[in-house]
Design an enzyme around this catalytic site. Structure first.
Site, PDB file in Angstrom:
ATOM      1  N   SER A 105     -92.874  20.517 -86.714  1.00 35.40           N
ATOM      2  CA  SER A 105     -92.239  21.699 -86.110  1.00 35.40           C
ATOM      3  C   SER A 105     -92.970  23.000 -86.424  1.00 35.40           C
ATOM      4  O   SER A 105     -92.763  24.008 -85.747  1.00 35.40           O
ATOM      5  CB  SER A 105     -90.783  21.815 -86.565  1.00 35.40           C
ATOM      6  OG  SER A 105     -90.702  22.146 -87.937  1.00 35.40           O
ATOM      7  N   LYS A 123     -89.224  27.056 -91.478  1.00 36.09           N
ATOM      8  CA  LYS A 123     -89.360  27.767 -90.204  1.00 36.09           C
ATOM      9  C   LYS A 123     -89.902  29.171 -90.477  1.00 36.09           C
ATOM     10  O   LYS A 123     -89.956  29.627 -91.613  1.00 36.09           O
ATOM     11  CB  LYS A 123     -88.017  27.896 -89.479  1.00 36.09           C
ATOM     12  CG  LYS A 123     -87.258  26.594 -89.254  1.00 36.09           C
ATOM     13  CD  LYS A 123     -87.934  25.652 -88.278  1.00 36.09           C
ATOM     14  CE  LYS A 123     -87.134  24.362 -88.103  1.00 36.09           C
ATOM     15  NZ  LYS A 123     -87.904  23.359 -87.341  1.00 36.09           N
TER      16      LYS A 123
END
Length: 254
Positions: free
Chosen positions: A70, A139
């Site tokens: 990701s 993230k």
């Protein structure tokens, strides 16, 4: 005239033969004491190293393992990273920071517990191996408290407080977002997104669930600062402050 015994040049009485005999007749107990002293020094060094490693892991840095794509290409699958535990407190959390946070909102599927052993547990405890015992995510922070984050403008760019972002960290070929959103970040929260937007179940994915897709600042473990493994990927993890330098403060975005 009496004959005086030879005197060695260093002034120590006795012949060279006597000195050689003394050198080869050391007490075995002295040898044992020498080995014991050496062993104690080695054990002392090991203990100090482990204590320092534990203190660093507890108060400064902690290792984490990257299990997904990701955050490609900033972070790759199987990378090991070190996280600065002084962010978000006492150091500031900023837009662009890559953060590791606890999955208290249930974003990740439950996984079976991995088999472990005392050696691995010990190395993890002192910080020499990444901790895989808890569910964590990594993230990039796009919006902080009060920010108005929107996807997307006429050019397909994300805007923060009305300022469009040019994002060089995006995975090659990936759009800033294929999912529309228009949010204002609440107090004590952040809006996060993966760099590989097509492969990241981030704030966008969970915006209609509990919590609105926001991450609690209190759940943030720290800021990723360096990739430590594998060796061919060793290097710093950038926050790209230039991407966000023209973003106005939330009060100016109205």
């Amino acid at each position: 005239m009496s004959h005086q015994p030879d005197q060695p040049r260093d002034g120590t009485p006795g012949s060279g033969e006597q000195r050689d005999h003394a050198a080869h007749s050391k007490d075995p107990k002295e040898k044992k004491r020498g080995f014991g002293s050496w062993l104690r020094e080695v054990l002392t060094i090991v203990v100090i190293a482990l204590v320092l490693s534990f203190l660093i892991k507890t108060f400064l840095f902690r290792a984490f393992y990257i299990p997904s794509g990701s955050m490609e290409e900033t972070l790759e699958i199987n990378d090991r990273i070190f996280v600065n535990l002084l962010v978000p407190e006492p150091m500031d959390l900023n837009r662009g920071d890559v953060v590791v946070f606890k999955d208290t909102k249930g974003w990740l599927p439950q996984t079976a517990e991995k088999e472990t052993n005392p050696i691995r547990e010990g190395l993890t405890f002192v910080g020499l191996l990444p901790d895989e015992s808890q569910q964590h995510l990594v993230k990039r922070v796009i919006g902080t408290e009060g920010d108005h984050v929107v996807c997307c403008d006429a050019d397909g760019r994300i805007t923060v407080n009305g300022e469009p972002l040019d994002e060089p960290y995006l995975y090659p070929g990936a759009a800033p977002s294929d999912v529309p959103f228009d949010v204002v970040v609440p107090e004590g929260k952040v809006w996060v997104m993966g760099d590989h937007r097509n492969a990241s179940a981030d704030s966008r994915e969970h915006q209609y669930g509990d919590g609105g897709g926001f991450v609690d600042v209190a759940d943030i473990e720290g800021k990723a600062v360096v990739t430590a493994w594998p060796l061919n990927r060793v290097g710093g993890v950038s926050s790209y402050p230039e991407v966000f330098e023209n973003v106005p403060e939330p009060s100016d975005s109205k």
